[in-house]
Design a protein around this motif. Sequence first.
Motif, PDB file in Angstrom:
ATOM      1  N   ASP A 143     -19.453 -44.641  -3.128  1.00  0.00           N
ATOM      2  CA  ASP A 143     -19.125 -43.654  -4.059  1.00  0.00           C
ATOM      3  C   ASP A 143     -20.153 -42.767  -4.641  1.00  0.00           C
ATOM      4  N   VAL A 144     -19.982 -41.578  -4.998  1.00  0.00           N
ATOM      5  CA  VAL A 144     -21.315 -40.915  -5.303  1.00  0.00           C
ATOM      6  C   VAL A 144     -21.636 -41.387  -6.796  1.00  0.00           C
ATOM      7  N   THR A 145     -20.630 -41.773  -7.827  1.00  0.00           N
ATOM      8  CA  THR A 145     -21.088 -42.227  -9.088  1.00  0.00           C
ATOM      9  C   THR A 145     -21.721 -43.587  -9.005  1.00  0.00           C
ATOM     10  N   VAL A 146     -21.229 -44.149  -8.346  1.00  0.00           N
ATOM     11  CA  VAL A 146     -21.839 -45.704  -7.947  1.00  0.00           C
ATOM     12  C   VAL A 146     -23.314 -45.596  -7.472  1.00  0.00           C
ATOM     13  N   LEU A 189     -25.574 -43.601  -7.928  1.00  0.00           N
ATOM     14  CA  LEU A 189     -26.589 -43.221  -8.797  1.00  0.00           C
ATOM     15  C   LEU A 189     -26.994 -44.587  -9.734  1.00  0.00           C
ATOM     16  N   LEU A 218     -28.944 -46.741  -7.577  1.00  0.00           N
ATOM     17  CA  LEU A 218     -30.359 -46.403  -7.362  1.00  0.00           C
ATOM     18  C   LEU A 218     -31.046 -46.600  -8.651  1.00  0.00           C
ATOM     19  N   LYS A 219     -30.414 -46.317 -10.122  1.00  0.00           N
ATOM     20  CA  LYS A 219     -31.025 -46.495 -11.033  1.00  0.00           C
ATOM     21  C   LYS A 219     -31.658 -47.811 -11.196  1.00  0.00           C
ATOM     22  N   ASP A 247     -34.584 -48.282  -8.936  1.00  0.00           N
ATOM     23  CA  ASP A 247     -35.713 -47.551  -9.265  1.00  0.00           C
ATOM     24  C   ASP A 247     -36.388 -48.498 -10.505  1.00  0.00           C
ATOM     25  N   HIS A 281     -30.178 -39.969   5.478  1.00  0.00           N
ATOM     26  CA  HIS A 281     -29.948 -38.540   6.040  1.00  0.00           C
ATOM     27  C   HIS A 281     -29.731 -37.602   5.068  1.00  0.00           C
ATOM     28  N   LEU A 330     -31.003 -36.323  -1.981  1.00  0.00           N
ATOM     29  CA  LEU A 330     -31.162 -37.605  -3.008  1.00  0.00           C
ATOM     30  C   LEU A 330     -32.419 -38.160  -2.601  1.00  0.00           C
ATOM     31  N   THR A 381     -34.943 -36.109  -4.959  1.00  0.00           N
ATOM     32  CA  THR A 381     -34.875 -36.494  -6.409  1.00  0.00           C
ATOM     33  C   THR A 381     -35.315 -38.068  -6.877  1.00  0.00           C
ATOM     34  N   PHE A 382     -35.281 -38.918  -5.595  1.00  0.00           N
ATOM     35  CA  PHE A 382     -35.638 -40.298  -5.915  1.00  0.00           C
ATOM     36  C   PHE A 382     -36.893 -40.647  -5.533  1.00  0.00           C
ATOM     37  N   CYS A 383     -37.450 -40.015  -4.474  1.00  0.00           N
ATOM     38  CA  CYS A 383     -38.678 -40.462  -3.947  1.00  0.00           C
ATOM     39  C   CYS A 383     -40.008 -39.690  -4.729  1.00  0.00           C
ATOM     40  N   GLU A 440     -13.128 -40.087  -5.618  1.00  0.00           N
ATOM     41  CA  GLU A 440     -14.100 -41.066  -4.995  1.00  0.00           C
ATOM     42  C   GLU A 440     -13.040 -42.076  -4.352  1.00  0.00           C
ATOM     43  N   SER A 441     -13.525 -43.131  -3.617  1.00  0.00           N
ATOM     44  CA  SER A 441     -12.700 -43.988  -3.006  1.00  0.00           C
ATOM     45  C   SER A 441     -11.696 -44.566  -3.808  1.00  0.00           C
ATOM     46  N   ALA A 466     -23.304 -36.094 -10.697  1.00  0.00           N
ATOM     47  CA  ALA A 466     -23.917 -36.866  -9.556  1.00  0.00           C
ATOM     48  C   ALA A 466     -24.135 -35.926  -8.433  1.00  0.00           C
ATOM     49  N   GLY A 470     -28.068 -34.928  -7.604  1.00  0.00           N
ATOM     50  CA  GLY A 470     -29.077 -35.900  -7.353  1.00  0.00           C
ATOM     51  C   GLY A 470     -29.315 -36.793  -8.650  1.00  0.00           C
ATOM     52  N   PHE A 471     -30.276 -37.780  -8.248  1.00  0.00           N
ATOM     53  CA  PHE A 471     -30.930 -38.751  -8.947  1.00  0.00           C
ATOM     54  C   PHE A 471     -31.701 -38.182  -9.998  1.00  0.00           C
ATOM     55  N   ARG A 494     -34.259 -39.208 -13.332  1.00  0.00           N
ATOM     56  CA  ARG A 494     -35.058 -40.229 -13.863  1.00  0.00           C
ATOM     57  C   ARG A 494     -34.976 -40.378 -15.203  1.00  0.00           C
TER      58      ARG A 494
END
Lengths: 282, 310, 250
Positions: A186-189, A191, A194-195, A198, A213, A217, A220-222, C40-41, C244, C247-248, C250
């Motif tokens: 899920d999209v909130t999970v 992040l 990823l945190k 990171d 893909h 994302l 913003t992460f890499c 979400e799911s 969300a 994107g991410f 920091r």
Amino acid sequence: MSQPLLEVEDLHVRFHTPTRVVEAVRGVSFTLGRERLGIVGESGSGKTMTGRSVLRLVRPPGEVTARRMAFDGIDLLSLSERRMREIRGSRISMVMQDPKFSLNPVMRIGPQLTEAMRVHGGGSRKEMRARALAMLEAVQIRDPERVMRAYPHELSGGMGQRVMIAMMLVPDPDLLIADEPTSALDVTVQLEVLKILDDLVASRGMGLIFVSHDLELVATFCDRVLVMYAGRIVEEIAADRLSEAKHPYTQGLIDCLPKIGEDRAVLPTLRREASWREEPVA
Amino acid sequence: MAVQDDHTPAVGSRAWLTSDRPTSRWHARCVQGYLAWRRLATNWLAMLGLIIVLALIGMAIFAPLLATYTPFEQDLQSRLLPPGSPGHFLGTDEFGRDLWSRIVYGSRITLMIVALVAVTAPLFGLIIGTASGYFGGLVDLVLMRLTDIFLAFPRLILALALVAALGPGIENAILAIALTAWPPYARVARAETITVRQSDYIAAVRLQGARPPRIIFGHIMPMCMSSVIIRVTLDMAGIILTAAGLGFLGLGAQPPMPEWGLMISSGRKFLFDQWWVATVPGLAIFIVSLGFNLLGDGLRDVLDPRSAPK
Amino acid sequence: MKLAVEDLNVTFGSGQDRVDAVKDVSFGVEANTSFGLVGESGSGKSTVLRAICGLAPVASGRIAIDGRPVAGFRDPAFVKQVQMVFQDPYGSLHPRHSVDRTLSEPLAIHRMDDRHARVERALIDDVGLDASFRYRYPHQLSGGQRQRVAIARALILEPEILLLDEPTSALDASVQAEVLNLLMRLRREHELTFVMVSHDLAVINHMCERLMVMQHGETVEELNRAALADHAVGQDYTRSLLKASEGFQR
């Protein structure tokens, strides 16, 4: 300049079937330091095969060839399978998409974690258990004792993926390859996971290859992004300069996504040019 | 996937058979069939099995042409001749009947047994299994208990019972085998149905207003077919052996029928000195069973949806 | 109101295994508009769609189309009014049926005439695939092509309401754009009403004028496109979803 962590030159992955040869990766070259590199592409772009080639996980009828593929100066191509096994998991690790498929469904989490340790060093049972608990805490699992006793199907997607990360980081690798690690979440999970990733990557000074893909994302992460199309890299760009992308495919990928606050009735679609398959990288 | 070498021929019948742009339902089915055939053909063991099965069928069809004598003519002067004797290349039995000819005509009986059982038992099992899996609840409960009852019958005992009731004969042997062969198919079909039932394509067709018969026959059964076909070919060997066993016990075919099991039975009196009388039909059974097994294994590799291209 | 859902409750199982998938959900959709369900799911959004069709058991609540309560998929009239496009293009087409069979079947069930022409119209005019696709099998089609066939199948009975369950979640970004454009065009041409489910707020924002955010089976809030664009949201959960989608950070 210190030696790059990973050097790949002219990587080719071919699949030999009875009727034809399928080229999944056609001449991919890149270097990686202790940074976060994103490899982005759609299905069929060859991004997953690239990640797997580094770990030499491509089985026949797949064939991996390259002019050079070196990890920390060690030539990966000429290594025996035994030596490769020593590197795989201990110095280079891989996190995959769905923990449902990468965790053993009939073993509890605890034994799976300690098994990973036993293969790469070990120690006494008490030591291993303490390290396993510490790893689970490092991925912010609040009740590590309970998770140690649980089976994979009893965990949520996000927790399962955190366990996967914990397991892959147990041997303290130098390089982590993450293949769509958050796509099934899920999209909130996403992040949250990823945190955690990171923080761990930064604190251990690891190199990270993030295959996905999801261009946004990854951007913003890499730190750096490689865009792949039809088995080749069509663009290499710093993540924070994504808006300045030059290749029409990258621009197309960015443009075709719907965005909140925009007012486009029709989304621009990619018109794939045959030339993208062949022309040299900018 | 990226650019690849392309060996597709431009014109001709092979082009038609490998076309990725079929022009009609029939054409599409031919293409799928041809591609499946190509995949099967790469497995030489499966091809060997296929050759054996085709040889059996050929032997049965062309029996009068292939046999050198009729299966019943006795020649007491030429009793118990060994293989290689002039005029009887596989030898003769205790009545001077040519073994080769009896094998050839016996293939008809073998084929008849196999065909009758293969058509009736799996079909019946398929219907029971899919209905059971699709409707669930009480229907499932009743049908599965019925299946359990039949599964519990050992074939030989049932055959004995039928023979006692109806008299010995090949037809009753076939009946006994068919009655005990269907339960495994019902179970396999039920298991597949329960998996398939959850799919979105079933939900989609229900949402179009399809009634259960259409869903079961048109949508669920095709998904079970692969498992059933594979099971049938692998079962063939067992069916042949069971029929031979029944013949051996005198419960199935009756003398003077050239049924292979019966031939082994009557040949066992001479097993030590004239071994060929029992061994030749035994070899025939072995070869045919092996053929079906090899073919079944090959078909499984081709038809198993799990190994099919996505 | 074309479609009205009032106090819908959907429960699966009983006793210890009981799951309240949808709890007191209500919303209305005007004709010729597009309504989005975001979550979400486990939010229950897909279950709401299935309950509308009768594919999920309704424990309590009312579902009405044009003011009349619905009977679910067992009613032939309902089936010609409401159709659904499923999420997984790999799972929503029968693997052993050609495209032609998949599209002709609904016509055969309802004994409609002129099948050949209808199938061609659906395939070529509606979803933009050419005639050569007609006799292919699903495994010969790409994800985007399969989803187009699924859309053609949903439209062939000429429904008024189209339920879309995450229709582009399994597709690449570029293919998603094509399919979303296709859906917009079809909605205009056939004067359809959409109820669309997605976890992707940006997709829902693009396709739907109004939307409802769901979590754990309950309604969190209802918004319209303008409010989303201005980030004028009332609930924290919606805010976290919006964040969300950026994107991410920091």
